[in-house]
Design an enzyme around this catalytic site. Structure first.
Site, PDB file in Angstrom:
ATOM      1  N   ASP A   1       0.835  -1.202   0.000  1.00 49.85           N
ATOM      2  CA  ASP A   1       0.000   0.000   0.000  1.00 49.85           C
ATOM      3  C   ASP A   1       0.874   1.259   0.000  1.00 49.85           C
ATOM      4  O   ASP A   1       2.029   1.208   0.411  1.00 49.85           O
ATOM      5  CB  ASP A   1      -0.857   0.073   1.275  1.00 49.85           C
ATOM      6  CG  ASP A   1      -1.739  -1.131   1.446  1.00 49.85           C
ATOM      7  OD1 ASP A   1      -2.108  -1.730   0.429  1.00 49.85           O
ATOM      8  OD2 ASP A   1      -2.052  -1.452   2.616  1.00 49.85           O
TER       9      ASP A   1
HETATM   10  N1  URA Z   1      -1.008  -5.875   4.166  1.00 45.24           N
HETATM   11  C1  URA Z   1      -1.513  -4.642   4.112  1.00 45.24           C
HETATM   12  O1  URA Z   1      -2.522  -4.348   4.720  1.00 45.24           O
HETATM   13  N2  URA Z   1      -0.854  -3.732   3.360  1.00 45.24           N
HETATM   14  C2  URA Z   1       0.268  -3.984   2.698  1.00 45.24           C
HETATM   15  O2  URA Z   1       0.823  -3.101   2.039  1.00 45.24           O
HETATM   16  C3  URA Z   1       0.788  -5.280   2.766  1.00 45.24           C
HETATM   17  C4  URA Z   1       0.123  -6.212   3.510  1.00 45.24           C
END
Ligand code: URA
Length: 259
Positions: A111
């Site tokens: 993310d």
């Molecule tokens: N889980 C999440 O919530 N975000 C990420 O970027 C990776 C794993």
């Protein structure tokens, strides 16, 4: 009709294996003699050549990257950088942090606000396996959450959390410090760790990926990248190897869900 392979792309199998880190030329000849090496699914014999660009070379059923044009970069993604190739909002992308040639793609996604290890490569076979849920490569995260999760919350995170796209698989979860968890999952659902933690009442404040299968690097600073070492690449390939089922050729795993 397929293009004939230029002679420059075809090399003796044992030479390619030696260059790929499987030991001396003699040791690699032994691997071939022992029938452990396949090219495009067929066991090779000494003297056979492999097309290093187009063929799939396997040792003990594990696909091995031998194309000299493939690259594998380990990046420590900073927060605020997007994992897509281009961003409509003009935000910085992970591709701007690594060399532009040869073109690579991120393996999976972190993310926008997630930090930590991300692999970028132009190795299609490895990418497919690493992102395919059936291979279930472990990913480890250091997670700072709001509040202090109770034992019950930790148990729920471990055993499986009911999310809108189904219950999560068992995870390894430990309390590192007050409000700081280490979570290891092998699924790759969208925003999975954030949703798991929110579901037990502890929204994520900071999320850092600290391991992808065998790959870790606590010394890689945010925004920095480095090529994988040969030994790391071999370990990664081992981690995503296909277990032969006995019915037919060594194949791909059954698809169960999207990445
Ligand atoms: N889980 C999440 O919530 N975000 C990420 O970027 C990776 C794993």
């Amino acid at each position: 009709m397929t293009e004939p392979t230029p002679d420059t792309d075809r090399e003796r199998v044992q030479k390619v294996l030696a260059r790929a880190g499987f030991g001396s030329r003699r040791r690699c000849e032994e691997l071939v003699e022992e029938g452990r090496v396949r090219v495009d699914g067929r066991v090779v014999v000494l003297g056979d050549r492999v097309d290093v660009v187009r063929s799939v070379l396997e040792v003990d059923g594990v696909p091995v990257s031998v194309d000299p044009t493939t690259v594998h970069y380990l990046l420590n993604k900073p927060a605020g950088v997007v994992t897509t190739a281009a961003d409509t909002h003009g935000r910085p992308t992970v591709l701007e942090l690594v060399p532009s040639e040869p073109r690579v793609h991120p393996v999976g996604r972190l993310d926008l606000e997630t930090e930590g290890l991300l692999l970028l490569t132009n190795d299609g076979t490895l990418t497919h396996r690493l992102t395919h849920p059936s291979f279930g490569v472990d990913k480890e995260y250091l997670v700072e959450v709001e509040g202090s999760p109770s034992r019950g919350a930790l148990r729920t995170l471990r055993e499986g959390v009911e999310l809108e796209d189904g219950r999560t698989a068992p995870a390894s979860v430990s309390l590192v410090d007050r409000g700081v968890l280490r979570i290891v999952i092998h699924e790759g659902r969208n925003r999975q760790v954030r949703r798991m933690c929110a579901a037990v009442g502890h929204p994520v404040v900071r999320l850092v990926r600290t391991r992808i299968g065998p790959l870790r690097d606590p010394n890689l600073r945010p925004g920095a990248w480095r090529p994988l070492e040969l030994a790391e690449l071999r370990e990664l390939e081992q981690a995503v190897q296909v277990v032969p089922t006995g019915d037919g050729p060594v194949g791909e795993p059954a698809a169960d869900e999207g990445v």
